[in-house]
Write a protein that holds these residues in place. Structure first.
Motif, PDB file in Angstrom:
ATOM      1  N   ALA A   1     -16.988   7.296  -0.281  1.00  0.00           N
ATOM      2  CA  ALA A   1     -16.154   7.404   0.567  1.00  0.00           C
ATOM      3  C   ALA A   1     -16.468   8.364   1.646  1.00  0.00           C
ATOM      4  CB  ALA A   1     -14.671   8.137  -0.006  1.00  0.00           C
TER       5      ALA A   1
ATOM      6  N   LYS B   1     -11.702   2.306  -2.000  1.00  0.00           N
ATOM      7  CA  LYS B   1     -10.675   2.417  -0.969  1.00  0.00           C
ATOM      8  C   LYS B   1     -11.274   1.433   0.223  1.00  0.00           C
ATOM      9  CE  LYS B   1     -10.254   7.553  -1.307  1.00  0.00           C
ATOM     10  NZ  LYS B   1     -10.302   8.920  -0.592  1.00  0.00           N
TER      11      LYS B   1
ATOM     12  N   SER C   1     -14.964   1.333   0.828  1.00  0.00           N
ATOM     13  CA  SER C   1     -15.985   2.290   0.227  1.00  0.00           C
ATOM     14  C   SER C   1     -15.905   1.977  -1.346  1.00  0.00           C
ATOM     15  CB  SER C   1     -15.669   3.885   0.662  1.00  0.00           C
ATOM     16  OG  SER C   1     -14.559   4.331  -0.069  1.00  0.00           O
TER      17      SER C   1
ATOM     18  N   HIS D   1       0.806  -1.006  -0.034  1.00  0.00           N
ATOM     19  CA  HIS D   1      -0.103  -0.076   0.103  1.00  0.00           C
ATOM     20  C   HIS D   1       0.890   1.286   0.226  1.00  0.00           C
ATOM     21  CE1 HIS D   1      -3.023  -2.356   2.412  1.00  0.00           C
ATOM     22  NE2 HIS D   1      -3.124  -3.037   1.347  1.00  0.00           N
TER      23      HIS D   1
ATOM     24  N   ASN E   1     -13.883   4.693  -7.419  1.00  0.00           N
ATOM     25  CA  ASN E   1     -12.913   4.893  -6.487  1.00  0.00           C
ATOM     26  C   ASN E   1     -13.113   3.823  -5.363  1.00  0.00           C
ATOM     27  OD1 ASN E   1     -11.318   6.061  -4.404  1.00  0.00           O
ATOM     28  ND2 ASN E   1     -11.110   7.389  -6.244  1.00  0.00           N
TER      29      ASN E   1
ATOM     30  N   LEU F   1     -16.144   6.797   5.368  1.00  0.00           N
ATOM     31  CA  LEU F   1     -14.878   5.800   5.453  1.00  0.00           C
ATOM     32  C   LEU F   1     -14.270   6.439   6.681  1.00  0.00           C
ATOM     33  CD1 LEU F   1     -13.816   3.410   4.353  1.00  0.00           C
ATOM     34  CD2 LEU F   1     -12.243   4.799   3.057  1.00  0.00           C
TER      35      LEU F   1
ATOM     36  N   ALA G   1      -9.810   0.691   4.375  1.00  0.00           N
ATOM     37  CA  ALA G   1      -9.162   0.850   5.421  1.00  0.00           C
ATOM     38  C   ALA G   1      -9.367  -0.474   6.549  1.00  0.00           C
ATOM     39  CB  ALA G   1      -9.883   1.850   6.308  1.00  0.00           C
TER      40      ALA G   1
ATOM     41  N   ALA H   1      -4.481   0.909   4.670  1.00  0.00           N
ATOM     42  CA  ALA H   1      -5.479   1.542   3.754  1.00  0.00           C
ATOM     43  C   ALA H   1      -4.707   1.685   2.256  1.00  0.00           C
ATOM     44  CB  ALA H   1      -5.835   2.922   4.328  1.00  0.00           C
ATOM     45  N   PHE H   2      -5.665   1.435   1.360  1.00  0.00           N
ATOM     46  CA  PHE H   2      -5.296   1.606  -0.059  1.00  0.00           C
ATOM     47  C   PHE H   2      -6.490   1.978  -0.881  1.00  0.00           C
ATOM     48  CE2 PHE H   2      -7.545  -1.647  -2.235  1.00  0.00           C
ATOM     49  CZ  PHE H   2      -7.650  -2.663  -1.511  1.00  0.00           C
ATOM     50  N   TRP H   3      -6.289   2.520  -2.132  1.00  0.00           N
ATOM     51  CA  TRP H   3      -7.281   3.044  -2.970  1.00  0.00           C
ATOM     52  C   TRP H   3      -7.057   2.272  -4.227  1.00  0.00           C
ATOM     53  CZ3 TRP H   3      -2.692   5.606  -2.691  1.00  0.00           C
ATOM     54  CH2 TRP H   3      -2.010   5.799  -3.839  1.00  0.00           C
ATOM     55  N   SER H   4      -7.936   2.388  -5.144  1.00  0.00           N
ATOM     56  CA  SER H   4      -7.816   1.855  -6.515  1.00  0.00           C
ATOM     57  C   SER H   4      -9.051   2.582  -7.389  1.00  0.00           C
ATOM     58  CB  SER H   4      -7.966   0.386  -6.331  1.00  0.00           C
ATOM     59  OG  SER H   4      -8.195  -0.284  -7.864  1.00  0.00           O
ATOM     60  N   SER H   5      -8.693   2.744  -8.676  1.00  0.00           N
ATOM     61  CA  SER H   5      -9.575   3.391  -9.400  1.00  0.00           C
ATOM     62  C   SER H   5      -9.682   2.635 -10.750  1.00  0.00           C
ATOM     63  CB  SER H   5      -9.079   4.880 -10.237  1.00  0.00           C
ATOM     64  OG  SER H   5      -8.203   5.515  -9.108  1.00  0.00           O
TER      65      SER H   5
END
Ligand SMILES: Cc1cc2nc3c(=O)[nH]c(=O)nc-3n(C[C@H](O)[C@H](O)[C@H](O)COP(=O)(O)OP(=O)(O)OC[C@H]3O[C@@H](n4cnc5c(N)ncnc54)[C@H](O)[C@@H]3O)c2cc1C
Length: 441
Positions: free
Chosen positions: A388, A346, A384, A305, A344, A391, A348, A335-339
């Motif tokens: 988000a 996310k 999320s 991450h 989006n 979140l 946690a 935590a990470f995000w991805s598109s």
């Protein structure tokens, strides 16, 4: 005459290495500082590689990370460290030089798992995506308008690349051994929504399918994939998105607890020697580090991450300049995000071992929701999906060790939808398909 101090050496000149070096300077370290990098590039950012770079919105060489503090560092780029001699306090680099250190920060990250050579991994047109050069080569191959791209592995990178390739109007097939994409990382409840997104954008998703081998044409270019079900897929470009292993090969023989799953640290980010004792002068941070995470009962985890690389490097740097009796534990909420597919995502927390899931905001049907994962009645992660807003509140509740689900009376959510998260049983789980958490018991 006193010999010049060797100073601090950071091995791995990427996100964790750079942010760690900056933190050392910010905390007042004024001695010699050297960054060693296997790649010839100054530190750059990886998340855009599977997103903006692939679609051509950003050049691969425009991803350089900003340097946020004056480093006054020596850069040793383009020559990896190949061995560590702890008794001599020195590294050996691939160019044959030796480099002394007083303290060492290991930030060598991870490497993409390559497709085996004996089953077609050397054919041209078979790619992995980890670094800037991979992204540039893949982008060039994509610009040549392949007839069909095959993405192997429905992890985060597999899904992100499939989404980009559809944006470019290319024919895409994604194969994954599980019933949905992202099953190992997020479970099939969320993975099922991603499968719908894949199909909606016109990608072909083949669940429960493994590639056995690639076959090439007379020119050595990939031509087709042979599948576990006996079928074949004609393809002229393959992205093998099979996850990553930690870049620890160079530590072999150094007497440290290091293997392809990571280099094991104590809570203060100090690397453990083979007997399990922390080395007072060797620290690790970022994707390569495996550490006991207090929020999850101190079980050992390593994550891929972006946020952890930054925060852990800062923490390791803090402890590197602090006295031995002031080594503070690293407290972190992963935590990470991805598109992907214009959405989006996310996360946690850590989803591993979740036995329950509740949609606490929005709905699955609308594909805008916030879901909480629970384990043994405790909330352990929140995800999320294009939703988000809440979140941070759920992340806070997870940090506080709240019951599952943590917030039940939100005014804009009269009904909570519960479901099984749908994680594949551990034995059925394929090799980590992408940069999901890797949890080692
Ligand atoms: C394509 C892609 C997309 C991503 N997208 C996201 C995202 O959307 N959200 C998110 O949270 N995370 C994302 N990540 C993960 C995130 O980029 C990583 O967590 C982050 O890069 C980790 O930083 P690091 O410095 O620990 O390791 P790395 O970035 O892997 O850097 C390690 C560096 O060490 C070098 N090195 C290795 N061995 C040696 C050696 N022996 N000697 C010297 N140098 C060495 C490597 O060449 C590399 O430059 C993505 C990763 C990839 C690959």
């Amino acid at each position: 005459m006193t010999p010049e101090p060797a100073g601090i050496v950071v091995v791995g000149a990427s996100l964790a290495g750079l942010r760690g070096a900056e933190a050392l300077r910010r905390r007042g370290y004024a001695g010699p500082l050297t960054l060693v990098g296997a790649e010839p590039h100054r530190p750059y950012d990886r998340p855009p590689l599977s997103k903006h770079v692939l679609v051509g919105e950003l050049e691969a060489d425009a991803t350089r990370l900003p340097e946020l503090a004056p480093l006054h560092a020596r850069w040793r780029l383009g020559s990896p460290a190949i061995a560590l001699d702890r008794s001599a306090r020195a590294l050996r680099l691939a160019d044959g030089t030796a480099l002394a250190y007083d303290k060492l920060l290991i930030a060598t990250g991870a490497e993409a798992r390559a497709w085996p050579a004996e089953t077609g991994g050397r054919l041209s047109g078979v790619f992995t995506l980890r670094g800037r050069d991979d992204a540039a080569a893949l982008r060039a191959a994509v610009q040549a308008r392949p007839r069909r791209v095959l993405v192997v592995g429905g992890g985060l990178i597999g899904c992100e690349t499939a989404s980009c390739l559809r944006d470019l109007g290319l024919a895409v097939t994604l194969v994954d051994p599980h019933s949905t994409p992202l099953a190992a990382a997020l479970g099939t409840f969320v993975g099922g929504v991603v499968a719908e997104c894949l199909r909606d954008v016109g990608a072909e998703f083949r669940p429960g399918t493994m590639v056995r081998a690639f076959e090439g044409d007379a020119a050595g270019r990939v031509a087709r994939a042979r599948l576990s079900d006996g079928g074949t897929i004609e393809t002229d470009l393959v992205i093998a998105a099979l996850g990553a292993t930690r870049a620890t090969g160079w530590l072999q023989g150094a007497g440290l607890r290091a293997d392809p799953g990571g280099v094991t640290c104590d809570a203060a980010c100090r690397v453990l020697d083979a007997d399990g004792a922390p080395c007072p002068d060797i620290y690790a941070a970022g994707d390569v580090a495996r550490w006991p995470i207090p929020l999850y009962g101190n079980r050992l985890v390593s994550v891929e991450h972006w946020g952890n690389a930054v925060e852990q490097a800062g923490h390791a740097a803090r402890n590197m300049v602090a006295p031995p009796d002031d080594q503070r534990p690293y407290q972190h909420m992963p935590a990470f995000w991805s598109s992907q597919f214009g959405i989006n995502i996310k996360l946690a927390g850590l989803t591993a071992g979740a036995d329950a899931l509740a949609v606490v905001q929005g709905t699955r049907a609308s594909r805008r929701f916030l879901a909480v994962y629970g384990r043994n009645g405790r909330s352990i992660a929140a995800l999320s999906f294009d939703q988000a807003r809440w979140l941070p509140a759920y992340a806070q509740a997870i940090t506080a060790g709240s019951a599952f689900p943590p917030i039940v009376d939100a005014t804009d959510q009269p009904r909570i939808e519960t479901a099984a998260p749908g994680f594949p049983p551990p034995r059925a789980a394929a090799p980590a398909p992408s940069r999901s958490e890797t949890v080692h018991a």
